[in-house]
Design an enzyme around this catalytic site. Structure first.
Site, PDB file in Angstrom:
ATOM      1  N   ILE A  95      30.970  22.914  16.499  1.00 58.22           N
ATOM      2  CA  ILE A  95      30.725  22.471  15.125  1.00 58.22           C
ATOM      3  C   ILE A  95      32.035  22.154  14.419  1.00 58.22           C
ATOM      4  O   ILE A  95      32.159  21.150  13.714  1.00 58.22           O
ATOM      5  CB  ILE A  95      29.935  23.556  14.361  1.00 58.22           C
ATOM      6  N   ARG A  96      33.044  22.999  14.596  1.00 59.06           N
ATOM      7  CA  ARG A  96      34.329  22.799  13.919  1.00 59.06           C
ATOM      8  C   ARG A  96      35.006  21.496  14.321  1.00 59.06           C
ATOM      9  O   ARG A  96      35.746  20.901  13.536  1.00 59.06           O
ATOM     10  CB  ARG A  96      35.287  23.955  14.249  1.00 59.06           C
TER      11      ARG A  96
ATOM     12  N   ARG B  73      48.052  28.777  12.050  1.00 60.29           N
ATOM     13  CA  ARG B  73      47.913  29.857  11.075  1.00 60.29           C
ATOM     14  C   ARG B  73      49.266  30.536  10.893  1.00 60.29           C
ATOM     15  O   ARG B  73      50.061  30.613  11.814  1.00 60.29           O
ATOM     16  CB  ARG B  73      46.872  30.878  11.543  1.00 60.29           C
ATOM     17  N   GLY B  74      49.488  31.056   9.693  1.00 59.71           N
ATOM     18  CA  GLY B  74      50.752  31.737   9.443  1.00 59.71           C
ATOM     19  C   GLY B  74      51.909  30.750   9.342  1.00 59.71           C
ATOM     20  O   GLY B  74      51.737  29.574   9.019  1.00 59.71           O
TER      21      GLY B  74
ATOM     22  N   GLU C 230      28.805  35.172  11.791  1.00 60.02           N
ATOM     23  CA  GLU C 230      29.768  35.948  12.576  1.00 60.02           C
ATOM     24  C   GLU C 230      30.231  37.226  11.882  1.00 60.02           C
ATOM     25  O   GLU C 230      30.657  38.178  12.533  1.00 60.02           O
ATOM     26  CB  GLU C 230      30.993  35.089  12.909  1.00 60.02           C
TER      27      GLU C 230
ATOM     28  N   THR D 251      37.402  24.801   3.768  1.00 60.52           N
ATOM     29  CA  THR D 251      36.837  25.923   4.504  1.00 60.52           C
ATOM     30  C   THR D 251      35.429  25.561   4.923  1.00 60.52           C
ATOM     31  O   THR D 251      34.606  25.181   4.092  1.00 60.52           O
ATOM     32  CB  THR D 251      36.818  27.223   3.684  1.00 60.52           C
ATOM     33  N   ILE D 252      35.181  25.655   6.189  1.00 59.73           N
ATOM     34  CA  ILE D 252      33.861  25.287   6.704  1.00 59.73           C
ATOM     35  C   ILE D 252      32.803  26.276   6.228  1.00 59.73           C
ATOM     36  O   ILE D 252      31.617  25.966   6.160  1.00 59.73           O
ATOM     37  CB  ILE D 252      33.908  25.214   8.247  1.00 59.73           C
ATOM     38  N   ASP D 253      33.237  27.501   5.851  1.00 63.02           N
ATOM     39  CA  ASP D 253      32.297  28.544   5.432  1.00 63.02           C
ATOM     40  C   ASP D 253      31.789  28.363   4.009  1.00 63.02           C
ATOM     41  O   ASP D 253      30.899  29.094   3.582  1.00 63.02           O
ATOM     42  CB  ASP D 253      32.962  29.924   5.529  1.00 63.02           C
TER      43      ASP D 253
ATOM     44  N   TYR E 129      32.819  26.498  17.966  1.00 56.23           N
ATOM     45  CA  TYR E 129      33.912  25.543  18.131  1.00 56.23           C
ATOM     46  C   TYR E 129      33.415  24.113  18.311  1.00 56.23           C
ATOM     47  O   TYR E 129      34.139  23.157  18.027  1.00 56.23           O
ATOM     48  CB  TYR E 129      34.807  25.975  19.298  1.00 56.23           C
TER      49      TYR E 129
END
Length: 536
Positions: free
Chosen positions: A424-425, A210-211, A365, A264-266, A422
């Site tokens: 699932i990801r 990230r970043g 979440e 994105t999993i969401d 984690y």
């Protein structure tokens, strides 16, 4: 030309350069830019600001609007074109029509009335008759950013194999470790042989982070390495970074494609039908829900609590609940709830335990964050991608339920909490997502070879399309709790809506008509916010 943007924005139209027949389109082409003020003149904008804000829009008859994507010919004149190698590819010899018609577009809205305008469209994805690269001149790179998601390795594999087998491209680099890998000199050579089996593994062989986004350093690295096709796989934050990279490449006048593959999993990316990895996530979530159901029904007054992904959007929790049919209550960020008092969560739990002797609660979440302690302090913190750092609502609500029943001394409960996030990801993508990832990757490759840039690829109403970055990053896709899908869930679980009579009346007043334009409909979530009276 009428603006397709919110009325609070000023709209300025500029004629774009048209230098290529392959990028032509019937209708009046315009570049549209939006600003926060309503009284700006063209001359008051700096050149850099205008370059960042320009949007390419074509307006046609009967309310037709094409939100087009940038093309090399928009800012680099007199580029040569070449015949598409696919016409000589044996695998495509059985295809009746090799190439997508240059005027093919995909409608964003397909449910219309007889007097509805034609609405917003996007350019259809697929191979074009002319390409802007010779195969030997292509030097492509692939980077993965943000969190893990099932299907990342499949997308990587299919970009590499698509470039090689369809277009004869031999030079493909993998950028190791996300955006910072560009200027950390971390690269991996990718060939069809090296990526052959990676789709069977979870995670990403390129690593991620990230970043680390430094536009100048990244574009310097792209330029120094002679890279001319950049494939960026990531969520909305990553796509924002890709948009900035494209703007800098355009400012420098480089013949470099920037193509995004949304991840994105969401499932919270707007416009597209769904994001890859979502189907796999819903399928894997069933295992956790089933375990919670087995645990809860095996003991007296058993309660199984499962926390699933969904920072801002509750799609995984909603679809996993609908698929399972073992869930008694689903809590998502879009639907506020309260704990105590009439119609509250505690009252519903007591009722359910008396009726069935057990229950399963699924919570996203991001749900209930406003109820957590020290909320202002926690919301001020963000991770490297700009996402809010959330408190663990699963542990919090589990403890709240335990405390409530221990104080009442009426009922002894047995609560089990499961957090499979984690697990699932990290799994490989399922069959459905594997096919989907293949189509995404190949569509991105076709668009890049055809000279399109500054775009994200994805299905719109089942047809893969090229979507401009600004449409992907301007908002997030969320569950609309006034839609029928949420009503189906409430009917399945028999849970309360947690809305008071006053809120129901406000819902009906605020409900938007189905005739809204596509862009307005995309803003619907921002207009249906409600004030919920929490009985705490």
């Amino acid at each position: 030309m009428d603006s397709v943007y919110p009325s609070s924005s000023a709209t300025i139209s500029l004629k774009p350069p048209r230098n290529s027949d392959s990028n032509s389109f019937s209708g009046s082409g315009n570049w549209v830019t939006s600003s926060s003020g309503s009284d700006h003149k063209v001359g008051s904008f700096s050149r850099s600001l205008m370059e960042k804000k320009l949007h390419k829009v074509v307006v046609g008859d009967a309310g037709y609007v094409l939100e087009d994507v940038p093309h090399f010919s928009d800012y680099i004149p007199h580029l040569p074109t070449y015949p598409n190698p696919l016409q000589d590819n044996p695998a495509y010899s059985v295809v009746k029509q090799y190439f997508v018609n240059v005027d093919d577009t995909v409608a964003q809205k397909i449910v219309v009335h007889n007097n509805s305008p034609r609405g917003t469209h996007f350019r259809r994805a697929g191979p074009r008759q002319k390409v802007y690269f010779e195969s030997d001149d292509v030097h492509a790179c692939i980077v993965t950013c943000g969190g893990l998601c099932p299907g990342l390795n499949t997308v990587i594999r299919e970009i590499v194999c698509g470039l090689h087998h369809m277009y004869g491209v031999k030079k493909v680099l993998g950028i190791d470790g996300g955006y910072r890998g560009f200027y950390s000199c971390n690269t991996i050579s990718l060939t069809p042989k090296s990526v052959n089996d990676i789709h069977k593994r979870g995670g990403t062989i390129l690593g991620t982070s990230r970043g680390g986004h430094n536009t100048s350093k990244i574009v310097d690295s792209i330029q120094d390495r002679g890279i001319n096709q950049v494939y960026i796989i990531g969520g909305d934050g990553t796509q924002k970074g890709a948009s900035v990279i494209y703007e800098e490449i355009k400012r420098r006048g480089l013949k470099v494609v920037v193509a995004g593959i949304p991840k994105t999993i969401d499932n919270d990316i707007p416009v597209i039908d769904r994001s890859f990895g979502f189907d796999t996530a819903v399928e894997e979530a069933q295992r956790a829900i089933n375990a919670a159901h087995v645990e809860s029904e095996s003991v007296e007054n058993g309660i199984g609590v499962v926390k699933l992904m969904g920072r801002y959007s509750g799609f995984i929790a909603m679809y996993a609940t609908l698929a399972s049919r073992d869930v008694d209550c689903c809590l998502i960020p879009e639907s506020p709830f309260y704990l105590e008092g009439p119609g509250g969560l505690f009252e519903y739990i007591e009722k359910r335990l008396k009726e069935n002797g057990h229950m399963v609660i699924v919570i996203a979440e991001g749900a209930g964050q406003e109820l957590l302690s020290e909320i202002m302090h926690s919301m001020a913190k963000e991770d490297a991608s700009g996402n809010k750092l959330l408190q663990d609502v699963g542990l919090w609500i589990s403890q709240k339920i335990k405390d409530h029943f221990s104080k009442r001394n009426k009922m002894t409960i047995n609560l089990k909490y499961i957090d499979p996030t984690y697990m699932i990801r990290a799994v490989p993508s399922n069959a459905s997502d594997n096919v989907y990832c293949t189509l995404l990757a190949q569509s991105a490759v076709h668009g890049a070879m055809a000279g399109y840039t500054g775009f994200t690829v994805g299905p719109v109403n089942g047809r893969h399309s090229y979507i401009p970055f600004h449409r992907i990053i301007e908002q997030q896709n969320k569950v609309v709790i006034t839609d029928r899908m949420w009503a189906r869930l409430l009917s399945s679980t028999n849970q309360p809506s947690f809305l008071s009579a006053k809120d129901v009346i406000e819902d009906k007043k605020e409900e938007l008509p189905s005739q809204l334009s596509d862009h307005q409909n995309g803003l619907k979530d921002n207009l249906v916010k409600k004030e919920i009276s929490y009985a705490l």
